[in-house]
Design an enzyme around this catalytic site. Structure first.
Site, PDB file in Angstrom:
ATOM      1  N   LYS A 196       5.868 -15.559   0.800  1.00  0.00           N
ATOM      2  CA  LYS A 196       6.701 -15.249   1.844  1.00  0.00           C
ATOM      3  C   LYS A 196       5.901 -14.328   2.763  1.00  0.00           C
ATOM      4  CE  LYS A 196      11.203 -15.215   0.049  1.00  0.00           C
ATOM      5  NZ  LYS A 196      12.491 -14.433  -0.326  1.00  0.00           N
ATOM      6  N   GLU A 200      10.500  -2.450  -7.820  1.00  0.00           N
ATOM      7  CA  GLU A 200      10.475  -3.937  -7.813  1.00  0.00           C
ATOM      8  C   GLU A 200      10.164  -4.260  -9.211  1.00  0.00           C
ATOM      9  OE1 GLU A 200      11.428  -5.810  -5.105  1.00  0.00           O
ATOM     10  OE2 GLU A 200      10.838  -4.851  -3.476  1.00  0.00           O
ATOM     11  N   LYS A 218       7.348 -13.230 -11.727  1.00  0.00           N
ATOM     12  CA  LYS A 218       7.572 -13.743 -10.306  1.00  0.00           C
ATOM     13  C   LYS A 218       6.703 -15.179 -10.233  1.00  0.00           C
ATOM     14  CE  LYS A 218       7.354 -13.082  -5.395  1.00  0.00           C
ATOM     15  NZ  LYS A 218       7.498 -12.367  -4.361  1.00  0.00           N
ATOM     16  N   GLU A 254      12.979 -21.145  -2.008  1.00  0.00           N
ATOM     17  CA  GLU A 254      14.374 -20.460  -2.136  1.00  0.00           C
ATOM     18  C   GLU A 254      15.449 -21.382  -1.881  1.00  0.00           C
ATOM     19  OE1 GLU A 254      14.053 -16.193  -1.311  1.00  0.00           O
ATOM     20  OE2 GLU A 254      16.279 -16.145  -0.728  1.00  0.00           O
ATOM     21  N   ARG A 286      15.065 -18.667  -6.697  1.00  0.00           N
ATOM     22  CA  ARG A 286      14.101 -17.763  -6.269  1.00  0.00           C
ATOM     23  C   ARG A 286      14.907 -16.531  -5.830  1.00  0.00           C
ATOM     24  NH1 ARG A 286       8.618 -18.061  -2.869  1.00  0.00           N
ATOM     25  NH2 ARG A 286       8.317 -15.591  -2.420  1.00  0.00           N
ATOM     26  N   ASN A 290      15.938 -11.464  -5.026  1.00  0.00           N
ATOM     27  CA  ASN A 290      16.498 -10.337  -3.967  1.00  0.00           C
ATOM     28  C   ASN A 290      17.262  -9.497  -4.539  1.00  0.00           C
ATOM     29  OD1 ASN A 290      14.772 -11.667  -2.062  1.00  0.00           O
ATOM     30  ND2 ASN A 290      16.169 -13.507  -1.846  1.00  0.00           N
ATOM     31  N   HIS A 344      18.388  -6.509  -2.490  1.00  0.00           N
ATOM     32  CA  HIS A 344      17.747  -6.546  -1.247  1.00  0.00           C
ATOM     33  C   HIS A 344      18.549  -6.467  -0.094  1.00  0.00           C
ATOM     34  CE1 HIS A 344      14.153  -6.918  -3.623  1.00  0.00           C
ATOM     35  NE2 HIS A 344      13.327  -7.246  -2.654  1.00  0.00           N
ATOM     36  N   HIS A 369      10.881   0.331   1.513  1.00  0.00           N
ATOM     37  CA  HIS A 369      11.427  -0.817   1.185  1.00  0.00           C
ATOM     38  C   HIS A 369      11.830  -0.479  -0.234  1.00  0.00           C
ATOM     39  CE1 HIS A 369      12.192  -4.983   0.837  1.00  0.00           C
ATOM     40  NE2 HIS A 369      11.482  -4.995  -0.358  1.00  0.00           N
TER      41      HIS A 369
HETATM   42  P1  NAD Z   1       3.269  -0.700   3.135  1.00  0.00           P
HETATM   43  O1  NAD Z   1       2.375  -1.803   3.061  1.00  0.00           O
HETATM   44  O2  NAD Z   1       3.869   0.186   4.107  1.00  0.00           O
HETATM   45  O3  NAD Z   1       2.251   0.411   2.163  1.00  0.00           O
HETATM   46  C1  NAD Z   1       2.824   1.818   1.805  1.00  0.00           C
HETATM   47  C2  NAD Z   1       1.952   2.749   2.483  1.00  0.00           C
HETATM   48  O4  NAD Z   1       0.790   3.123   1.500  1.00  0.00           O
HETATM   49  C3  NAD Z   1       1.535   2.565   3.737  1.00  0.00           C
HETATM   50  O5  NAD Z   1       1.494   3.749   4.603  1.00  0.00           O
HETATM   51  C4  NAD Z   1      -0.171   2.085   3.485  1.00  0.00           C
HETATM   52  O6  NAD Z   1      -0.984   2.388   4.312  1.00  0.00           O
HETATM   53  C5  NAD Z   1      -0.405   3.061   2.265  1.00  0.00           C
HETATM   54  N1  NAD Z   1      -1.155   2.496   1.386  1.00  0.00           N
HETATM   55  C6  NAD Z   1      -1.239   1.251   0.931  1.00  0.00           C
HETATM   56  N2  NAD Z   1      -2.385   1.227  -0.118  1.00  0.00           N
HETATM   57  C7  NAD Z   1      -2.770   2.387  -0.219  1.00  0.00           C
HETATM   58  C8  NAD Z   1      -3.835   3.114  -1.175  1.00  0.00           C
HETATM   59  N3  NAD Z   1      -4.280   2.193  -2.138  1.00  0.00           N
HETATM   60  N4  NAD Z   1      -4.051   4.450  -1.240  1.00  0.00           N
HETATM   61  C9  NAD Z   1      -3.198   5.125  -0.461  1.00  0.00           C
HETATM   62  N5  NAD Z   1      -2.572   4.618   0.445  1.00  0.00           N
HETATM   63  C10 NAD Z   1      -2.246   3.177   0.555  1.00  0.00           C
HETATM   64  O7  NAD Z   1       4.414  -1.087   1.978  1.00  0.00           O
HETATM   65  P2  NAD Z   1       4.664  -1.664   0.834  1.00  0.00           P
HETATM   66  O8  NAD Z   1       5.611  -0.933   0.007  1.00  0.00           O
HETATM   67  O9  NAD Z   1       3.480  -2.006   0.133  1.00  0.00           O
HETATM   68  O10 NAD Z   1       5.217  -3.065   1.058  1.00  0.00           O
HETATM   69  C11 NAD Z   1       6.607  -2.977   1.951  1.00  0.00           C
HETATM   70  C12 NAD Z   1       6.677  -4.291   2.916  1.00  0.00           C
HETATM   71  O11 NAD Z   1       6.419  -5.464   1.699  1.00  0.00           O
HETATM   72  C13 NAD Z   1       7.885  -4.436   3.438  1.00  0.00           C
HETATM   73  O12 NAD Z   1       7.679  -4.930   4.590  1.00  0.00           O
HETATM   74  C14 NAD Z   1       8.910  -5.443   2.639  1.00  0.00           C
HETATM   75  O13 NAD Z   1       9.505  -6.232   3.517  1.00  0.00           O
HETATM   76  C15 NAD Z   1       7.422  -6.326   2.201  1.00  0.00           C
HETATM   77  N6  NAD Z   1       7.566  -7.165   1.010  1.00  0.00           N
HETATM   78  C16 NAD Z   1       7.629  -8.639   1.049  1.00  0.00           C
HETATM   79  C17 NAD Z   1       7.825  -9.231   0.139  1.00  0.00           C
HETATM   80  C18 NAD Z   1       7.384 -10.629   0.048  1.00  0.00           C
HETATM   81  O14 NAD Z   1       7.552 -11.538  -0.795  1.00  0.00           O
HETATM   82  N7  NAD Z   1       6.509 -11.046   1.001  1.00  0.00           N
HETATM   83  C19 NAD Z   1       8.351  -8.784  -1.221  1.00  0.00           C
HETATM   84  C20 NAD Z   1       8.515  -7.451  -1.162  1.00  0.00           C
HETATM   85  C21 NAD Z   1       8.336  -6.514  -0.036  1.00  0.00           C
HETATM   86  N1  GLY Z   2      10.688 -10.582  -2.786  1.00  0.00           N
HETATM   87  C1  GLY Z   2      11.387 -11.770  -2.757  1.00  0.00           C
HETATM   88  C2  GLY Z   2      10.648 -13.224  -2.840  1.00  0.00           C
HETATM   89  O1  GLY Z   2       9.537 -13.168  -2.988  1.00  0.00           O
HETATM   90  O2  GLY Z   2      11.134 -14.045  -2.930  1.00  0.00           O
END
Ligand code: NAD
Ligand code: GLY
Length: 359
Positions: free
Chosen positions: A140, A182, A224, A234, A238, A242, A245, A262
């Site tokens: 995704k 998660e 997953k 989905e 799948r 969520n 969510h 998130h």
């Molecule tokens: P993020 O990418 O914003 O990272 C969180 C923070 O940590 C940021 O400030 C980043 O710069 C920092 N960071 C990253 N790695 C680090 C490290 N090793 N050391 C220090 N700082 C670090 O947030 P996240 O929680 O990783 O991801 C959230 C996003 O993921 C949301 O946009 C959400 O919608 C998306 N998401 C997508 C899916 C999918 O299936 N594609 C699933 C769940 C969430």
């Molecule tokens: N995080 C939801 C999905 O990957 O389907």
């Protein structure tokens, strides 16, 4: 090191999980088919891991783009920075994009890869717990719109996922907790023994115990991968990924992107889903207490943001992707360790949950 496989026919790919993998050129270089690599990262991660990541691809033309850091920058304007860098450096259709960062970088890079020259390869190197257990796996990709979270995107699978657990050493505590939300999700939706294990091992996860983190990441990715292999786009099962969510996205949109993490929003959303499941008589009140307790032990919020009314939830949940034919569909717990998608609840029960868990 452990290797898992996401089984999607000719789009199958490995997930490598272990320590010190950011120094292991042998693992990822074979997944680059052309001569060019564009590493996409952000301004926080670049000083920490970009040099190591570049060294992984030293036999290729390596270019980099460093995005601003934050969920509020996950939009079309900033996506364009990636396309501009690719065009300026003359990347062709055989280029490989590399996402080095959390879910924001991963989702944006994946979407850029899905659309640049109608689709190029990409590799995920997730550096947050949340991205290691969830967003880097399953394909995704996308960006937010002011009117809704993740509303513009595509399914596009990576060529491989490289999870170096050592990168979590620099992760702030609140970001670790967001990832644990998660992780807890997998226990609730499809793996009760894992939920039991998490209840007993939360202190170790909070303290970043390496072996516990590796076990939690492996088990989450296994769960997953199993779900994604059954339903890549989905159409059905799948959607259980969520859990929490739909409530959570409403919180994120209400608060303004970046103000609640998130994973934090998903945590509160999962408790709301558990509460509603209990009102339907599907799970015991005791189980709701277990959900609340485990979230609290991971230092996650269990109450929606101050001032966010039930009416505001309903307004925002109406634009969620999971609203089908005008009827709100939610992922709820048929039992602990077994989630289903359903619209089979009365508005009064839904209202009761919102009133119970809003301030
Ligand atoms: P993020 O990418 O914003 O990272 C969180 C923070 O940590 C940021 O400030 C980043 O710069 C920092 N960071 C990253 N790695 C680090 C490290 N090793 N050391 C220090 N700082 C670090 O947030 P996240 O929680 O990783 O991801 C959230 C996003 O993921 C949301 O946009 C959400 O919608 C998306 N998401 C997508 C899916 C999918 O299936 N594609 C699933 C769940 C969430
Ligand atoms: N995080 C939801 C999905 O990957 O389907």
């Amino acid at each position: 090191m452990k290797t898992l496989n996401v089984d999607l026919g000719d789009r199958s790919y490995p997930i490598f999980i272990g320590q010190n993998l950011l120094s292991s050129k042998k693992l990822v270089a074979p997944f680059v088919k052309g001569k060019q690599v564009m590493i996409v990262t952000n301004e926080t991660i670049a000083p920490l891991y970009l040099a190591q990541a570049k060294a992984l691809f030293e036999d290729f033309q390596v270019d980099t783009v460093v995005l601003p850091d934050g969920e509020q920058f996950k939009n079309l304007d900033n996506l364009n920075l990636i396309f501009t860098a690719l065009l300026e450096k003359r990347h062709n259709r055989t280029t490989t994009l590399v996402a080095l960062g959390g879910g924001v970088v991963g989702d944006m890079t994946g979407f850029a890869a899905a659309s640049y020259q109608r689709g190029v390869d990409f590799i995920q190197i997730p550096t947050t717990l949340l991205s290691q257990v969830d967003s880097s796996v399953g394909g995704k990709t996308g960006v937010n719109h002011d009117l809704g979270k993740n509303m513009i995107g595509a399914f596009h699978q990576p060529n491989c996922v490289l999870i170096d657990v050592d990168s979590l050493n620099t992760l702030p505590a609140n970001e670790l907790a967001a990832g644990i939300a998660e992780v807890i999700k997998y226990g609730l939706i499809c793996d009760l023994p894992f939920f039991d294990w998490l209840e007993s091992n939360m202190e170790k996860l909070n303290a970043k115990n390496t072996q516990s983190l590796i076990y939690a990441i492996e088990t989450s990715c296994e769960n997953k991968a199993k779900v994604v292999a059954q339903d890549e786009r989905e159409g059905g099962i799948r959607a259980i990924l969520n859990l929490g969510h739909t409530f959570g996205h409403a919180i994120e949109t209400h608060q303004g992107y970046g103000n609640w993490l998130h994973g934090e929003a998903v945590a509160t959303g999962m408790l709301m889903a558990a509460d509603l499941s209990a009102r339907l008589g599907w799970i015991e009140q005791e189980s709701v207490t277990r959900v609340k307790d485990i979230l609290q032990s991971a230092h996650l919020p269990v109450q929606s943001p101050q001032g966010m009314s039930p009416e505001r939830f309903k307004e925002l949940m109406a634009v969620d992707k999971k609203v089908l034919d005008g009827k709100l569909r939610l992922v709820l717990l048929q039992s602990m360790g077994h989630a289903v998608t359903t619209s089979d609840f009365a508005l009064e029960q839904f209202d009761a949950t919102l009133h119970h868990l809003t301030n």
